[in-house]
Scaffold this motif. Structure first.
Motif, short mmCIF file in Angstrom:
data_model
loop_
_atom_site.label_atom_id
_atom_site.label_comp_id
_atom_site.label_asym_id
_atom_site.label_seq_id
_atom_site.Cartn_x
_atom_site.Cartn_y
_atom_site.Cartn_z
N GLU A 33 -0.89 -3.78 7.13
CA GLU A 33 -1.26 -4.73 8.17
C GLU A 33 -1.27 -6.18 7.69
O GLU A 33 -1.34 -7.10 8.50
N GLY A 34 -1.22 -6.37 6.37
CA GLY A 34 -1.26 -7.74 5.83
C GLY A 34 -2.60 -8.41 6.05
O GLY A 34 -2.68 -9.61 6.26
N ILE A 35 -3.68 -7.61 5.99
CA ILE A 35 -5.02 -8.16 6.14
C ILE A 35 -5.78 -7.98 4.83
O ILE A 35 -5.44 -7.13 4.01
N THR A 36 -6.81 -8.77 4.64
CA THR A 36 -7.55 -8.75 3.38
C THR A 36 -8.61 -7.67 3.40
O THR A 36 -9.45 -7.63 4.30
N LEU A 37 -8.57 -6.80 2.40
CA LEU A 37 -9.59 -5.79 2.19
C LEU A 37 -10.63 -6.36 1.24
O LEU A 37 -10.29 -6.81 0.15
N TRP A 38 -11.89 -6.35 1.66
CA TRP A 38 -13.00 -6.81 0.84
C TRP A 38 -13.74 -5.60 0.29
O TRP A 38 -14.05 -4.66 1.03
N THR A 39 -14.02 -5.63 -1.01
CA THR A 39 -14.66 -4.52 -1.69
C THR A 39 -15.51 -5.06 -2.83
O THR A 39 -15.38 -6.23 -3.21
N MET A 40 -16.34 -4.22 -3.39
CA MET A 40 -17.05 -4.55 -4.63
C MET A 40 -16.55 -3.65 -5.76
O MET A 40 -17.03 -3.75 -6.88
N ASP A 41 -15.59 -2.80 -5.46
CA ASP A 41 -15.06 -1.83 -6.42
C ASP A 41 -13.96 -2.49 -7.24
O ASP A 41 -12.86 -2.76 -6.74
N GLU A 42 -14.24 -2.71 -8.52
CA GLU A 42 -13.27 -3.34 -9.42
C GLU A 42 -11.98 -2.53 -9.53
O GLU A 42 -10.90 -3.09 -9.71
N VAL A 43 -12.07 -1.20 -9.44
CA VAL A 43 -10.88 -0.36 -9.54
C VAL A 43 -9.98 -0.60 -8.33
O VAL A 43 -8.76 -0.74 -8.47
N VAL A 44 -10.56 -0.67 -7.14
CA VAL A 44 -9.78 -0.97 -5.94
C VAL A 44 -9.11 -2.33 -6.10
O VAL A 44 -7.96 -2.53 -5.70
N GLY A 45 -9.81 -3.26 -6.71
CA GLY A 45 -9.27 -4.61 -6.91
C GLY A 45 -8.06 -4.67 -7.80
O GLY A 45 -7.36 -5.69 -7.84
N ARG A 46 -7.76 -3.60 -8.52
CA ARG A 46 -6.58 -3.58 -9.39
C ARG A 46 -5.28 -3.30 -8.63
O ARG A 46 -4.19 -3.44 -9.19
N TYR A 47 -5.38 -2.93 -7.37
CA TYR A 47 -4.19 -2.68 -6.57
C TYR A 47 -3.55 -4.00 -6.16
O TYR A 47 -4.24 -4.99 -5.95
N PRO A 48 -2.23 -3.99 -6.02
CA PRO A 48 -1.57 -5.21 -5.52
C PRO A 48 -1.84 -5.37 -4.03
O PRO A 48 -2.18 -4.42 -3.34
N GLY A 49 -1.71 -6.57 -3.59
CA GLY A 49 -1.84 -6.83 -2.16
C GLY A 49 -3.08 -7.64 -1.84
O GLY A 49 -3.75 -8.15 -2.72
#
Length: 130
Positions: A107-123
């Motif tokens: 969708e080209g929208i920003t996913l907000w998280t506190m999970d550092e592992v999720v943050g390693r994904y591109p996009g």
């Protein structure tokens, strides 16, 4: 900007807003932000609440109603999102996080998280700091 909150941030926004990191509180207070949640987050809450997880002890129906009443947009899980999961590197094993990542990418929208592992994904993923 559309901000897709991961499930933990979503639960905090709905019931424990003081637990949200300051940058997420500011983001949600900004009138230019369009807050969104994934139907997958409701599914995750329903499953984990049913398993007795105390950090998910909320009625998913009430959660959904409250989010909609507070201006959140519901992002359904589509077939396009589902098949995009197979393109993700095997960084994270959690299927709920993986579908949220795929949704943000598709969708080209920003996913907000506190999970550092999720943050390693591109996009379009932002890791909020507590």
């Amino acid at each position: 900007m559309t901000a897709l909150l991961d499930t933990h941030l979503l639960l905090w926004a709905a019931g424990l807003p003081d637990r949200l990191p300051l940058e997420v509180r500011e983001l949600l207070a900004d009138p230019a932000t369009e807050p969104a949640y994934s139907a997958a987050s409701l599914w995750e809450v329903a499953i984990k609440s049913g398993l007795g997880r105390t950090d998910f002890s909320v009625d998913p129906r009430l959660l959904r109603r409250g989010l909609l009443e507070n201006g959140y947009t519901e992002l359904p899980v589509t077939g396009t999102h589902a098949v995009a999961v197979d393109l993700l590197p095997e960084i994270h094993k959690d299927p709920f996080d993986r579908i949220l990542i795929a949704q943000a990418q598709v969708e080209g929208i920003t996913l907000w998280t506190m999970d550092e592992v999720v943050g390693r994904y591109p996009g379009p993923i932002r890791v909020a700091k507590q």
